[in-house]
Design a protein around this motif. Structure first.
Motif, PDB file in Angstrom:
ATOM      1  N   ARG A  27     -62.884  11.926  49.858  1.00 60.89           N
ATOM      2  CA  ARG A  27     -63.932  10.971  49.522  1.00 60.89           C
ATOM      3  C   ARG A  27     -64.656  10.578  50.815  1.00 60.89           C
ATOM      4  O   ARG A  27     -64.094  10.703  51.910  1.00 60.89           O
ATOM      5  CB  ARG A  27     -63.354   9.716  48.858  1.00 60.89           C
ATOM      6  N   PRO A  28     -65.886  10.098  50.703  1.00 58.80           N
ATOM      7  CA  PRO A  28     -66.579   9.625  51.896  1.00 58.80           C
ATOM      8  C   PRO A  28     -65.745   8.570  52.629  1.00 58.80           C
ATOM      9  O   PRO A  28     -65.051   7.765  52.016  1.00 58.80           O
ATOM     10  CB  PRO A  28     -67.867   9.015  51.322  1.00 58.80           C
ATOM     11  N   GLY A  29     -65.818   8.599  53.952  1.00 52.71           N
ATOM     12  CA  GLY A  29     -65.094   7.635  54.766  1.00 52.71           C
ATOM     13  C   GLY A  29     -63.675   8.031  55.105  1.00 52.71           C
ATOM     14  O   GLY A  29     -63.010   7.355  55.899  1.00 52.71           O
ATOM     15  N   GLU A  30     -63.175   9.138  54.530  1.00 48.81           N
ATOM     16  CA  GLU A  30     -61.819   9.590  54.800  1.00 48.81           C
ATOM     17  C   GLU A  30     -61.816  10.601  55.953  1.00 48.81           C
ATOM     18  O   GLU A  30     -62.858  10.955  56.496  1.00 48.81           O
ATOM     19  CB  GLU A  30     -61.201  10.209  53.542  1.00 48.81           C
ATOM     20  N   GLN A  31     -60.619  11.048  56.316  1.00 51.91           N
ATOM     21  CA  GLN A  31     -60.475  12.076  57.331  1.00 51.91           C
ATOM     22  C   GLN A  31     -60.163  13.421  56.682  1.00 51.91           C
ATOM     23  O   GLN A  31     -59.532  13.488  55.626  1.00 51.91           O
ATOM     24  CB  GLN A  31     -59.351  11.734  58.312  1.00 51.91           C
ATOM     25  N   LEU A  32     -60.613  14.480  57.347  1.00 51.77           N
ATOM     26  CA  LEU A  32     -60.266  15.840  56.938  1.00 51.77           C
ATOM     27  C   LEU A  32     -59.722  16.560  58.162  1.00 51.77           C
ATOM     28  O   LEU A  32     -60.445  16.784  59.136  1.00 51.77           O
ATOM     29  CB  LEU A  32     -61.485  16.581  56.391  1.00 51.77           C
ATOM     30  N   GLY A  33     -58.436  16.888  58.123  1.00 55.92           N
ATOM     31  CA  GLY A  33     -57.814  17.603  59.223  1.00 55.92           C
ATOM     32  C   GLY A  33     -57.764  19.089  58.942  1.00 55.92           C
ATOM     33  O   GLY A  33     -57.647  19.523  57.789  1.00 55.92           O
ATOM     34  N   CYS A  34     -57.847  19.884  59.996  1.00 54.04           N
ATOM     35  CA  CYS A  34     -57.791  21.339  59.880  1.00 54.04           C
ATOM     36  C   CYS A  34     -56.845  21.898  60.939  1.00 54.04           C
ATOM     37  O   CYS A  34     -56.824  21.425  62.076  1.00 54.04           O
ATOM     38  CB  CYS A  34     -59.165  21.964  60.082  1.00 54.04           C
ATOM     39  N   THR A  35     -56.074  22.897  60.551  1.00 50.49           N
ATOM     40  CA  THR A  35     -55.237  23.638  61.480  1.00 50.49           C
ATOM     41  C   THR A  35     -55.874  24.993  61.732  1.00 50.49           C
ATOM     42  O   THR A  35     -56.139  25.745  60.784  1.00 50.49           O
ATOM     43  CB  THR A  35     -53.814  23.827  60.932  1.00 50.49           C
ATOM     44  N   HIS A 107     -68.806  16.155  43.703  1.00 49.29           N
ATOM     45  CA  HIS A 107     -68.211  15.880  42.395  1.00 49.29           C
ATOM     46  C   HIS A 107     -68.309  14.388  42.073  1.00 49.29           C
ATOM     47  O   HIS A 107     -68.095  13.547  42.956  1.00 49.29           O
ATOM     48  CB  HIS A 107     -66.746  16.314  42.356  1.00 49.29           C
ATOM     49  N   VAL A 108     -68.615  14.076  40.814  1.00 56.85           N
ATOM     50  CA  VAL A 108     -68.782  12.686  40.389  1.00 56.85           C
ATOM     51  C   VAL A 108     -68.137  12.502  39.021  1.00 56.85           C
ATOM     52  O   VAL A 108     -67.779  13.467  38.344  1.00 56.85           O
ATOM     53  CB  VAL A 108     -70.279  12.301  40.330  1.00 56.85           C
ATOM     54  N   LEU A 109     -67.997  11.252  38.625  1.00 53.87           N
ATOM     55  CA  LEU A 109     -67.556  10.899  37.271  1.00 53.87           C
ATOM     56  C   LEU A 109     -66.296  11.648  36.855  1.00 53.87           C
ATOM     57  O   LEU A 109     -66.251  12.336  35.831  1.00 53.87           O
ATOM     58  CB  LEU A 109     -68.687  11.143  36.261  1.00 53.87           C
ATOM     59  N   GLY A 110     -65.263  11.529  37.679  1.00 54.64           N
ATOM     60  CA  GLY A 110     -63.979  12.107  37.331  1.00 54.64           C
ATOM     61  C   GLY A 110     -63.859  13.601  37.530  1.00 54.64           C
ATOM     62  O   GLY A 110     -62.950  14.234  36.974  1.00 54.64           O
ATOM     63  N   GLY A 111     -64.745  14.203  38.307  1.00 56.28           N
ATOM     64  CA  GLY A 111     -64.621  15.623  38.622  1.00 56.28           C
ATOM     65  C   GLY A 111     -65.785  16.490  38.198  1.00 56.28           C
ATOM     66  O   GLY A 111     -65.734  17.711  38.361  1.00 56.28           O
ATOM     67  N   ARG A 112     -66.851  15.891  37.676  1.00 55.11           N
ATOM     68  CA  ARG A 112     -68.024  16.682  37.281  1.00 55.11           C
ATOM     69  C   ARG A 112     -68.744  17.176  38.528  1.00 55.11           C
ATOM     70  O   ARG A 112     -69.066  16.409  39.427  1.00 55.11           O
ATOM     71  CB  ARG A 112     -68.957  15.820  36.442  1.00 55.11           C
ATOM     72  N   ARG A 113     -69.002  18.472  38.593  1.00 57.58           N
ATOM     73  CA  ARG A 113     -69.666  19.059  39.754  1.00 57.58           C
ATOM     74  C   ARG A 113     -71.159  18.779  39.721  1.00 57.58           C
ATOM     75  O   ARG A 113     -71.806  18.916  38.672  1.00 57.58           O
ATOM     76  CB  ARG A 113     -69.429  20.562  39.796  1.00 57.58           C
ATOM     77  N   LEU A 114     -71.693  18.391  40.866  1.00 61.73           N
ATOM     78  CA  LEU A 114     -73.128  18.200  41.002  1.00 61.73           C
ATOM     79  C   LEU A 114     -73.766  19.541  41.337  1.00 61.73           C
ATOM     80  O   LEU A 114     -73.447  20.160  42.363  1.00 61.73           O
ATOM     81  CB  LEU A 114     -73.437  17.197  42.123  1.00 61.73           C
ATOM     82  N   ARG A 115     -74.670  19.987  40.485  1.00 67.49           N
ATOM     83  CA  ARG A 115     -75.332  21.271  40.720  1.00 67.49           C
ATOM     84  C   ARG A 115     -76.128  21.217  42.025  1.00 67.49           C
ATOM     85  O   ARG A 115     -76.858  20.273  42.286  1.00 67.49           O
ATOM     86  CB  ARG A 115     -76.264  21.599  39.541  1.00 67.49           C
ATOM     87  N   GLY A 116     -75.973  22.251  42.843  1.00 69.20           N
ATOM     88  CA  GLY A 116     -76.703  22.342  44.103  1.00 69.20           C
ATOM     89  C   GLY A 116     -75.997  21.724  45.290  1.00 69.20           C
ATOM     90  O   GLY A 116     -76.438  21.903  46.425  1.00 69.20           O
ATOM     91  N   HIS A 142     -65.565  13.891  46.448  1.00 66.60           N
ATOM     92  CA  HIS A 142     -65.647  13.114  45.218  1.00 66.60           C
ATOM     93  C   HIS A 142     -66.254  11.737  45.490  1.00 66.60           C
ATOM     94  O   HIS A 142     -66.077  11.166  46.566  1.00 66.60           O
ATOM     95  CB  HIS A 142     -64.263  12.985  44.594  1.00 66.60           C
ATOM     96  N   ALA A 143     -66.950  11.240  44.495  1.00 69.29           N
ATOM     97  CA  ALA A 143     -67.652   9.963  44.645  1.00 69.29           C
ATOM     98  C   ALA A 143     -66.680   8.812  44.877  1.00 69.29           C
ATOM     99  O   ALA A 143     -65.556   8.808  44.365  1.00 69.29           O
ATOM    100  CB  ALA A 143     -68.487   9.687  43.397  1.00 69.29           C
ATOM    101  N   LEU A 144     -67.134   7.831  45.652  1.00 72.31           N
ATOM    102  CA  LEU A 144     -66.407   6.572  45.758  1.00 72.31           C
ATOM    103  C   LEU A 144     -66.398   5.878  44.391  1.00 72.31           C
ATOM    104  O   LEU A 144     -67.304   6.096  43.577  1.00 72.31           O
ATOM    105  CB  LEU A 144     -67.088   5.665  46.782  1.00 72.31           C
ATOM    106  N   PRO A 145     -65.405   5.044  44.126  1.00 67.32           N
ATOM    107  CA  PRO A 145     -65.397   4.329  42.839  1.00 67.32           C
ATOM    108  C   PRO A 145     -66.703   3.593  42.562  1.00 67.32           C
ATOM    109  O   PRO A 145     -67.203   3.601  41.425  1.00 67.32           O
ATOM    110  CB  PRO A 145     -64.219   3.367  42.986  1.00 67.32           C
ATOM    111  N   ALA A 146     -67.278   2.962  43.577  1.00 71.54           N
ATOM    112  CA  ALA A 146     -68.536   2.236  43.390  1.00 71.54           C
ATOM    113  C   ALA A 146     -69.675   3.184  43.034  1.00 71.54           C
ATOM    114  O   ALA A 146     -70.543   2.862  42.204  1.00 71.54           O
ATOM    115  CB  ALA A 146     -68.879   1.447  44.649  1.00 71.54           C
ATOM    116  N   GLN A 147     -69.698   4.365  43.654  1.00 74.76           N
ATOM    117  CA  GLN A 147     -70.741   5.340  43.325  1.00 74.76           C
ATOM    118  C   GLN A 147     -70.581   5.842  41.892  1.00 74.76           C
ATOM    119  O   GLN A 147     -71.579   6.021  41.173  1.00 74.76           O
ATOM    120  CB  GLN A 147     -70.678   6.501  44.317  1.00 74.76           C
ATOM    121  N   ASP A 148     -69.335   6.039  41.465  1.00 77.50           N
ATOM    122  CA  ASP A 148     -69.117   6.462  40.085  1.00 77.50           C
ATOM    123  C   ASP A 148     -69.558   5.389  39.086  1.00 77.50           C
ATOM    124  O   ASP A 148     -70.073   5.708  38.010  1.00 77.50           O
ATOM    125  CB  ASP A 148     -67.640   6.800  39.865  1.00 77.50           C
TER     126      ASP A 148
END
Length: 246
Positions: A27-35, A107-116, A142-148
């Motif tokens: 989600r926005p604001g989180e971290q994504l780590g990569c090895t 992705h929004v609304l519980g997993g719906r993919r946004l086209r494009g 995935h969208a933040l709860p507020a965005q959803d």
């Protein structure tokens, strides 16, 4: 989700690289780590730099409505160089991205993919002054709860989502964006608006609130602590009808 690519363009003695993100959805604001693991080939090589980028699909960079060949960089990190990678040796590095609150959604609304909407991690390895950009691995945002809550309000009012696009710059001087890009979400008006065309919205999220930009210059701000779905739907309906309904 990983890729391992032998850098054939650099010769038969070239190294291989494998990048493995810690997870496939954020989600926005989180971290994504990569090895990242670089394995030496048949000869010692000099790694000039090892760069990872979080990239997104920008429609205006693709030259086509559905292209995904020339993504634009959102964030860049990596391992300082140069360093020597002996033949047959292995070097593993960790790279962690702090994803911004303005991160484009896929992705929004519980997993719906946004086209494009597409985002990925791309690895670039520069070896002996030759650069190989490798492949890129997609992940979901995935969208933040507020965005959803906001997007569900539009859906409940009868708006139909079309597609999302990343664009360079900021959507409006009225929002306090900390990045040099933004995402536009396009949706069709409900029939009772008796209006052709699309409504375009953009989010500018923060840790405690978000701005909702509508129609290019309409602005609503929502505090996360005061979000009531019914009230949000009412506010958006009144705002949209005052601006767009005929």
């Amino acid at each position: 989700m990983a890729f391992r690519r032998f850098l054939s363009s650099l010769g038969i003695n070239a190294p291989s690289v494998e990048t493995v993100p810690d997870r496939t959805a954020v989600r926005p604001g989180e971290q994504l780590g990569c090895t990242v693991t670089v394995r030496g080939g048949g000869a010692d090589v000099t790694i000039e730099r090892l760069t990872l980028q979080v990239v997104a699909r920008f429609e205006d960079l693709e030259g086509g409505e559905h292209g995904w060949d020339n993504p634009g960089a959102l964030l860049t990190s990596g391992v300082p160089g140069p360093f020597t990678l002996p033949a047959g040796a292995t070097r593993t590095e960790r790279v962690v991205f702090d994803l911004p609150w303005e991160m484009p959604l896929t992705h929004v609304l519980g997993g719906r993919r946004l086209r494009g909407a597409r985002v990925a991690v791309r690895t670039e390895l520069a070896v002996d002054n030759a650069v190989d950009k490798g492949d890129f691995d997609e992940f979901e945002v995935h969208a933040l709860p507020a965005q959803d809550i906001v997007l569900q309000a539009y859906a409940d009012l009868g708006f139909r989502f079309d597609e999302a696009e990343c664009k360079q710059g900021t959507p409006s001087a009225a929002v306090r964006s900390q990045v040099g890009w933004w995402q536009e979400i396009e949706m069709w008006f409900p029939a009772d608006y008796r209006r052709d065309g699309q409504n375009e919205i953009a989010f500018n999220a923060r840790h405690d609130s978000l701005d909702l930009l509508t129609g290019g210059d309409g602005l609503l701000t929502f505090d996360y602590r005061e979000l009531d779905p019914a009230q949000v739907t009412k506010v958006i309906d009144e705002h949209a009808r005052s601006r767009f309904a005929q």
